[in-house]
Design a protein around this motif. Structure first.
Motif, PDB file in Angstrom:
ATOM      1  N   TRP A 147      -3.160  -8.931  -3.110  1.00 51.21           N
ATOM      2  CA  TRP A 147      -2.899  -8.891  -1.675  1.00 51.21           C
ATOM      3  C   TRP A 147      -1.567  -8.190  -1.420  1.00 51.21           C
ATOM      4  O   TRP A 147      -0.760  -8.024  -2.343  1.00 51.21           O
ATOM      5  CB  TRP A 147      -2.879 -10.318  -1.118  1.00 51.21           C
ATOM      6  N   PRO A 148      -1.325  -7.759  -0.177  1.00 54.12           N
ATOM      7  CA  PRO A 148      -0.097  -6.995   0.109  1.00 54.12           C
ATOM      8  C   PRO A 148       1.193  -7.703  -0.279  1.00 54.12           C
ATOM      9  O   PRO A 148       2.192  -7.040  -0.578  1.00 54.12           O
ATOM     10  CB  PRO A 148      -0.181  -6.782   1.632  1.00 54.12           C
ATOM     11  N   ASP A 149       1.180  -9.051  -0.291  1.00 51.11           N
ATOM     12  CA  ASP A 149       2.406  -9.767  -0.674  1.00 51.11           C
ATOM     13  C   ASP A 149       2.585  -9.857  -2.186  1.00 51.11           C
ATOM     14  O   ASP A 149       3.543 -10.470  -2.674  1.00 51.11           O
ATOM     15  CB  ASP A 149       2.433 -11.167  -0.069  1.00 51.11           C
ATOM     16  N   GLY A 150       1.662  -9.233  -2.935  1.00 51.26           N
ATOM     17  CA  GLY A 150       1.762  -9.221  -4.382  1.00 51.26           C
ATOM     18  C   GLY A 150       0.950 -10.295  -5.077  1.00 51.26           C
ATOM     19  O   GLY A 150       0.833 -10.279  -6.316  1.00 51.26           O
ATOM     20  N   THR A 151       0.367 -11.224  -4.322  1.00 50.87           N
ATOM     21  CA  THR A 151      -0.449 -12.281  -4.920  1.00 50.87           C
ATOM     22  C   THR A 151      -1.684 -11.672  -5.562  1.00 50.87           C
ATOM     23  O   THR A 151      -2.463 -10.967  -4.899  1.00 50.87           O
ATOM     24  CB  THR A 151      -0.883 -13.308  -3.861  1.00 50.87           C
ATOM     25  N   ARG A 152      -1.848 -11.929  -6.850  1.00 54.37           N
ATOM     26  CA  ARG A 152      -2.988 -11.360  -7.574  1.00 54.37           C
ATOM     27  C   ARG A 152      -4.198 -12.277  -7.412  1.00 54.37           C
ATOM     28  O   ARG A 152      -4.143 -13.463  -7.741  1.00 54.37           O
ATOM     29  CB  ARG A 152      -2.645 -11.176  -9.046  1.00 54.37           C
TER      30      ARG A 152
END
Length: 241
Positions: free
Chosen positions: A13-18
């Protein structure tokens, strides 16, 4: 050649959450695959890759063709996606208008679209709801109507997210029987392992964005150690022998 083939799919996701970390699985034509896993495993995220709503890194192929090479309308007519919340699928003033929406966008004449919509509503036991406002329906009725909007597009594959969530026992049984009678290839994501056992030929376990196991449904769903290792439990009918 598998009807659907996913190879080493990653998504963040854009916040870096894989959300997906190298998913690989296959679905054969005419088969039903249950996608199971604990909350946050990535099931819904994976489903959204199958008709091009999300795009990650890796390969997702439908009928041997990468999803990015499909025209969007053709892909979404081939892969019918039923969302977890049917309210996300229903937005027109009446049920009939909702079910006609897809066929009209496919270029059908209004009379032909209406005829197809009524036939599909009848097939899911919802013909009497045609003139009702979708937001006035019960949870079970809304699921039937949402399914009708997808079936009206005559998809080859049904991708279904939590089809019996929040239904009472009678509604659950009705939806399971309805899905069992549909001929399409199916991918069903659910926490209801008893339903998965009833509907699916194969099961894929998704955990932390990966697929550690895929195989025959009854075999995997009877493996207590495997299920527990991934935060799951045996379906009630397979407990105690």
């Amino acid at each position: 050649m598998s009807l659907i083939a996913i190879d080493d799919l990653h998504f963040a996701w854009p916040d870096g959450t894989r959300a997906l970390s190298g998913v690989s699985l296959t679905v054969e034509d005419g088969r039903s695959l249950g996608l199971i896993g604990r909350n946050g495993a990535g099931k819904s995220t994976l489903l959204l890759h199958l008709n091009g709503i999300l795009h990650g890194w890796g390969a997702v192929r439908v009928q041997g063709r990468p999803v990015e090479d499909w025209p969007a309308d053709d892909l979404r007519a081939t892969i019918g996606l039923l969302f977890e919340d049917p309210e996300d699928q229903l937005f027109m003033p009446t049920v009939l208008e909702d079910v006609c929406f897809g066929p009209l966008n496919q270029g059908l004449a209004p009379d032909e679209a209406r005829g197809r919509a009524m036939a599909v509503l009848d097939s899911v036991g919802a013909a009497e709801l045609a003139d009702r406002a979708p937001h006035h329906l019960s949870a079970g009725q809304m699921r039937r109507v949402a399914l009708a909007t997808v079936l009206a597009m005559q998809p080859r594959v049904l991708v279904i997210d939590e089809p019996v969530m929040a239904l009472d026992p009678e509604g659950r049984e009705e939806v399971i029987a309805l899905l069992a009678g549909l001929p399409q290839t199916k991918i069903i994501a659910s926490h209801d392992l008893e339903m998965v056992l009833a509907l699916c030929d194969e099961v894929a376990i998704l955990d932390a964005g990966r697929v550690p196991a895929q195989g025959p449904a009854r075999e995997l769903l009877a493996d207590d150690a495997l299920l527990r290792a991934h935060g799951l439990r045996l379906p009630p009918s397979l407990r105690n022998g």
